[in-house]
Design an enzyme around this catalytic site. Structure first.
Site, PDB file in Angstrom:
ATOM      1  N   ASN A   1      34.165  30.459  44.714  1.00  0.00           N
ATOM      2  CA  ASN A   1      35.148  29.370  44.611  1.00  0.00           C
ATOM      3  C   ASN A   1      36.368  29.521  45.522  1.00  0.00           C
ATOM      4  OD1 ASN A   1      36.067  31.439  42.965  1.00  0.00           O
ATOM      5  ND2 ASN A   1      36.974  30.062  41.469  1.00  0.00           N
TER       6      ASN A   1
ATOM      7  N   GLY B   1      34.352  37.232  39.312  1.00  0.00           N
ATOM      8  CA  GLY B   1      33.220  36.357  39.018  1.00  0.00           C
ATOM      9  C   GLY B   1      33.152  36.062  37.540  1.00  0.00           C
ATOM     10  N   SER B   2      31.950  35.741  37.079  1.00  0.00           N
ATOM     11  CA  SER B   2      31.801  35.268  35.701  1.00  0.00           C
ATOM     12  C   SER B   2      31.865  36.436  34.712  1.00  0.00           C
ATOM     13  CB  SER B   2      30.471  34.531  35.555  1.00  0.00           C
ATOM     14  OG  SER B   2      29.425  35.412  35.879  1.00  0.00           O
TER      15      SER B   2
ATOM     16  N   GLU C   1      37.925  40.733  37.553  1.00  0.00           N
ATOM     17  CA  GLU C   1      38.704  39.485  37.469  1.00  0.00           C
ATOM     18  C   GLU C   1      37.720  38.399  37.046  1.00  0.00           C
ATOM     19  OE1 GLU C   1      41.942  39.285  37.901  1.00  0.00           O
ATOM     20  OE2 GLU C   1      42.189  41.356  38.548  1.00  0.00           O
ATOM     21  N   LEU C   2      37.783  38.004  35.780  1.00  0.00           N
ATOM     22  CA  LEU C   2      36.733  37.132  35.238  1.00  0.00           C
ATOM     23  C   LEU C   2      37.272  35.742  34.909  1.00  0.00           C
ATOM     24  CD1 LEU C   2      35.105  39.900  32.994  1.00  0.00           C
ATOM     25  CD2 LEU C   2      34.691  39.392  35.393  1.00  0.00           C
TER      26      LEU C   2
ATOM     27  N   CYS D   1      39.335  29.744  38.386  1.00  0.00           N
ATOM     28  CA  CYS D   1      39.332  30.562  37.162  1.00  0.00           C
ATOM     29  C   CYS D   1      40.484  30.205  36.231  1.00  0.00           C
ATOM     30  CB  CYS D   1      39.357  32.035  37.527  1.00  0.00           C
ATOM     31  SG  CYS D   1      40.555  32.393  38.794  1.00  0.00           S
TER      32      CYS D   1
ATOM     33  N   GLU E   1      34.028  28.681  29.241  1.00  0.00           N
ATOM     34  CA  GLU E   1      34.631  28.291  30.524  1.00  0.00           C
ATOM     35  C   GLU E   1      33.830  27.129  31.097  1.00  0.00           C
ATOM     36  OE1 GLU E   1      34.228  31.096  33.811  1.00  0.00           O
ATOM     37  OE2 GLU E   1      36.132  30.368  34.602  1.00  0.00           O
TER      38      GLU E   1
HETATM   39  P1  NAP Z   1      29.086  34.885  39.441  1.00  0.00           P
HETATM   40  O1  NAP Z   1      27.851  34.087  39.292  1.00  0.00           O
HETATM   41  O2  NAP Z   1      29.436  35.852  38.382  1.00  0.00           O
HETATM   42  O3  NAP Z   1      28.959  35.634  40.852  1.00  0.00           O
HETATM   43  C1  NAP Z   1      29.992  36.424  41.365  1.00  0.00           C
HETATM   44  C2  NAP Z   1      29.409  37.454  42.301  1.00  0.00           C
HETATM   45  O4  NAP Z   1      28.613  38.368  41.550  1.00  0.00           O
HETATM   46  C3  NAP Z   1      28.489  36.861  43.354  1.00  0.00           C
HETATM   47  O5  NAP Z   1      28.664  37.545  44.557  1.00  0.00           O
HETATM   48  C4  NAP Z   1      27.120  37.115  42.759  1.00  0.00           C
HETATM   49  O6  NAP Z   1      26.100  37.121  43.708  1.00  0.00           O
HETATM   50  C5  NAP Z   1      27.345  38.486  42.171  1.00  0.00           C
HETATM   51  N1  NAP Z   1      26.339  38.894  41.182  1.00  0.00           N
HETATM   52  C6  NAP Z   1      25.495  38.112  40.464  1.00  0.00           C
HETATM   53  N2  NAP Z   1      24.711  38.872  39.678  1.00  0.00           N
HETATM   54  C7  NAP Z   1      25.061  40.154  39.901  1.00  0.00           C
HETATM   55  C8  NAP Z   1      24.619  41.403  39.374  1.00  0.00           C
HETATM   56  N3  NAP Z   1      23.666  41.482  38.458  1.00  0.00           N
HETATM   57  N4  NAP Z   1      25.215  42.546  39.822  1.00  0.00           N
HETATM   58  C9  NAP Z   1      26.213  42.482  40.726  1.00  0.00           C
HETATM   59  N5  NAP Z   1      26.650  41.329  41.265  1.00  0.00           N
HETATM   60  C10 NAP Z   1      26.100  40.178  40.853  1.00  0.00           C
HETATM   61  O7  NAP Z   1      30.361  33.939  39.636  1.00  0.00           O
HETATM   62  P2  NAP Z   1      30.531  32.658  40.552  1.00  0.00           P
HETATM   63  O8  NAP Z   1      29.736  31.544  39.949  1.00  0.00           O
HETATM   64  O9  NAP Z   1      30.329  32.988  41.981  1.00  0.00           O
HETATM   65  O10 NAP Z   1      32.098  32.401  40.354  1.00  0.00           O
HETATM   66  C11 NAP Z   1      32.593  31.744  39.262  1.00  0.00           C
HETATM   67  C12 NAP Z   1      33.171  32.684  38.232  1.00  0.00           C
HETATM   68  O11 NAP Z   1      34.153  33.506  38.831  1.00  0.00           O
HETATM   69  C13 NAP Z   1      33.900  31.936  37.123  1.00  0.00           C
HETATM   70  O12 NAP Z   1      33.601  32.539  35.899  1.00  0.00           O
HETATM   71  C14 NAP Z   1      35.361  32.132  37.489  1.00  0.00           C
HETATM   72  O13 NAP Z   1      36.253  32.003  36.429  1.00  0.00           O
HETATM   73  C15 NAP Z   1      35.336  33.501  38.036  1.00  0.00           C
HETATM   74  N6  NAP Z   1      36.525  33.720  38.864  1.00  0.00           N
HETATM   75  C16 NAP Z   1      37.519  34.556  38.416  1.00  0.00           C
HETATM   76  C17 NAP Z   1      38.679  34.736  39.175  1.00  0.00           C
HETATM   77  C18 NAP Z   1      39.774  35.660  38.743  1.00  0.00           C
HETATM   78  O14 NAP Z   1      40.548  36.076  39.614  1.00  0.00           O
HETATM   79  N7  NAP Z   1      39.895  36.002  37.483  1.00  0.00           N
HETATM   80  C19 NAP Z   1      38.805  34.067  40.383  1.00  0.00           C
HETATM   81  C20 NAP Z   1      37.778  33.223  40.793  1.00  0.00           C
HETATM   82  C21 NAP Z   1      36.636  33.073  40.038  1.00  0.00           C
HETATM   83  P3  NAP Z   1      25.123  35.833  43.880  1.00  0.00           P
HETATM   84  O15 NAP Z   1      26.014  34.735  44.348  1.00  0.00           O
HETATM   85  O16 NAP Z   1      24.162  36.302  44.894  1.00  0.00           O
HETATM   86  O17 NAP Z   1      24.521  35.554  42.541  1.00  0.00           O
END
Ligand code: NAP
Length: 478
Positions: free
Chosen positions: A156, A232-233, A252-253, A286, A380
């Site tokens: 994002n 990420g998530s 950072e979730l 997020c 979320e």
């Molecule tokens: P995501 O699906 O959790 O993916 C994040 C990263 O993790 C991607 O690079 C993904 O790779 C990787 N990943 C997936 N499965 C994994 C595994 N088993 N082991 C290690 N890495 C793995 O999140 P997203 O959909 O990209 O982003 C949205 C989420 O991020 C939301 O929940 C949002 O709130 C959160 N977020 C938090 C913040 C903060 O600062 N708190 C900021 C921005 C976003 P792939 O893409 O290849 O699956």
């Protein structure tokens, strides 16, 4: 664009490498193929980790002055390539160009702050003789690089959230293996093109592309990676925490950020902020404004103004500078949120704006009267959807916001100083924004959540601290 027209390579040891496996990357808005991306195997990732491991020494030798200079070079390269960096974000993430340009401007600031933090890596004096057995001892701490940082980033904010990991890692003298989200590898590869032009030792920054399950997992399980910094998530973050063993992990979730609107406030000032908070980047932020709790005295007026302002949003192609709202990251996300809205409506909610897809864009959506146990409230939503519920006391609003598994940031608009203090003390979140939306963030402030929103803080000073080891030195002068 044909499959081979934009065949990308990954970046390791200052060189571009091909992988046996490639996958097509498509634009979320047009569904056209925009590039072909290497899908690294475990073996390939392990070789990259070896490179970063070997580069630790050359990185640790750099002086603070040299690290700051390199970060200045990156800052300058982003200034020079601002438009291209923004267009790449728009293309791969479907982020409207005006917000992508804003992201690049923040990226520039993030690297600038990182360059300044590189010069402030200090320890502290320890008053050893304050202890009975401490006489004639001189003690101090120093902060040393942690080693290899595995950085795993979401789609994002594909440039600025990468900067929040790469910037402090370089400032602290670490080496990096970056794994960007599968939907947004182009921004990370563009960063590699820029970093390649700087004085950073080759091998200190590497980009590996491919699936989270393979590439991310290899980083998390490697004994040569000293720290995982993940954004990420919550589901993926929690699984990383379980697998990482004793290595340091910063997470950072997500969240379902909430806002309270008190009576006696200027709604004309507040409404445009709420529109940005709820809908920018299609709500895929997020700290997107997801839950709004409005005092009954101003509820009807707020809702009317909020609906009117939402109708003004321009929907369309992300690369058009006038667009406010474009496609969500994936079509399956649209199906998910339609199911969630249906569930909320079954539980008594009303859809007062949006609630459907037009073209391939999910329209900005406002829901009222939403029960706290509906998914759009308690999970979320990560979509252009916002809840506006009525409250009769501030205590009720605080309780609603705290009734969540998440706790990243919250906001309150009020003109009553006692109410503001009460909210700042009682809201269970990492950051409270008084007279602002929960979506407010600048890049040097400490940022990170409680509960399932994560552990550790970003914001350059705080991230640099997380990415160093504190070592104690004691001189015995007896
Ligand atoms: P995501 O699906 O959790 O993916 C994040 C990263 O993790 C991607 O690079 C993904 O790779 C990787 N990943 C997936 N499965 C994994 C595994 N088993 N082991 C290690 N890495 C793995 O999140 P997203 O959909 O990209 O982003 C949205 C989420 O991020 C939301 O929940 C949002 O709130 C959160 N977020 C938090 C913040 C903060 O600062 N708190 C900021 C921005 C976003 P792939 O893409 O290849 O699956």
């Amino acid at each position: 664009m044909g499959k081979t027209a934009n065949q990308k390579k990954y970046y390791v040891a200052g060189e571009w490498q091909t992988s046996e496996k490639q996958a097509e990357l498509s634009s979320p808005f047009s569904n056209e193929v925009i590039a072909s991306i290497p899908q690294l195997s475990r073996d390939e990732v392990e070789k990259v980790i070896d490179v970063a491991f070997e580069a630790r020494e050359s990185m640790a030798k750099l002086t603070a002055y040299e690290r700051a200079q390199i970060l200045e070079q990156i800052t300058k390269l982003f200034i020079d390539n601002r438009q291209e960096a923004a267009e790449i974000i728009s293309l791969e993430a479907s982020k409207p160009l005006k917000f992508a340009l804003a992201e690049v401007d923040r990226t520039i600031e993030t690297y600038k702050f990182a360059s300044e933090e590189a010069k402030r890596l200090t320890g502290e004096m320890i008053p050893m003789d304050a202890a009975k057995n401490g006489a004639n001892r001189f003690g101090y701490t120093i902060l040393q690089p942690i080693g290899v940082i595995g950085a795993i980033t979401p789609f994002n904010f594909p440039q600025n959230l990468v900067a929040h990991k790469v910037g402090p890692a370089i400032a602290a003298g670490n080496t990096i293996v970056l794994k960007p989200a599968s939907q947004t590898p182009l921004s990370a590869l563009f960063l590699a093109e820029l970093i390649d032009q700087t004085d950073l030792p080759k091998g200190a920054f590497n980009v590996v592309t491919g699936s989270g399950g393979v590439v991310g997992d290899t980083l998390v399980e490697s004994n040569k990676v000293n720290m995982i910094t993940f954004t990420g998530s919550p589901a993926v973050g929690i699984s990383i925490q379980h697998k990482a063993g004793l290595k340091k992990v910063a997470l950072e979730l997500g969240s379902n950020a909430g806002l309270i609107i008190d009576k006696n406030v200027n709604l004309d000032d507040i409404v445009p902020k709420c529109v940005i908070g709820a809908f920018s980047n299609q709500g895929q932020v997020c700290i997107s404004l997801q839950r709004t709790y409005v005092m009954e005295e101003v509820y009807d007026e707020f809702l009317e103004k909020f609906m009117a302002a939402t109708k003004q949003l321009v929907i369309g192609n992300p690369l058009d500078i006038n667009t406010d709202i474009s496609a969500m990251i994936h079509e399956r996300e649209q199906h998910r949120v339609i199911d969630w809205i249906d569930e909320a409506v079954e539980n008594g909610a009303h859809v007062v704006a949006g609630g459907k897809v037009e073209g391939n864009v999910f329209l900005p959506t406002i829901l009222t009267n939403v029960s706290a146990d509906s998914k759009v409230s308690c999970q979320e939503v990560f979509a252009p959807i916002v809840i506006v519920n009525r409250i009769s006391t501030i205590e009720e609003g605080i309780a609603e916001i705290n009734n969540s598994n998440y706790g990243l940031q919250a906001g309150i608009f009020t003109n009553d100083i006692r109410t503001a203090f009460k909210a700042s003390k009682e809201l269970e979140v990492g950051g409270v924004m008084i007279n602002d939306i929960p979506t407010y963030r600048v890049d040097q402030m400490p940022y990170g959540g409680v509960k399932e929103s994560g552990t550790g803080k970003e914001g350059l000073k705080y991230a640099v601290n997380e990415m160093t080891e504190m070592k104690l030195v004691v001189w015995n002068q007896n």
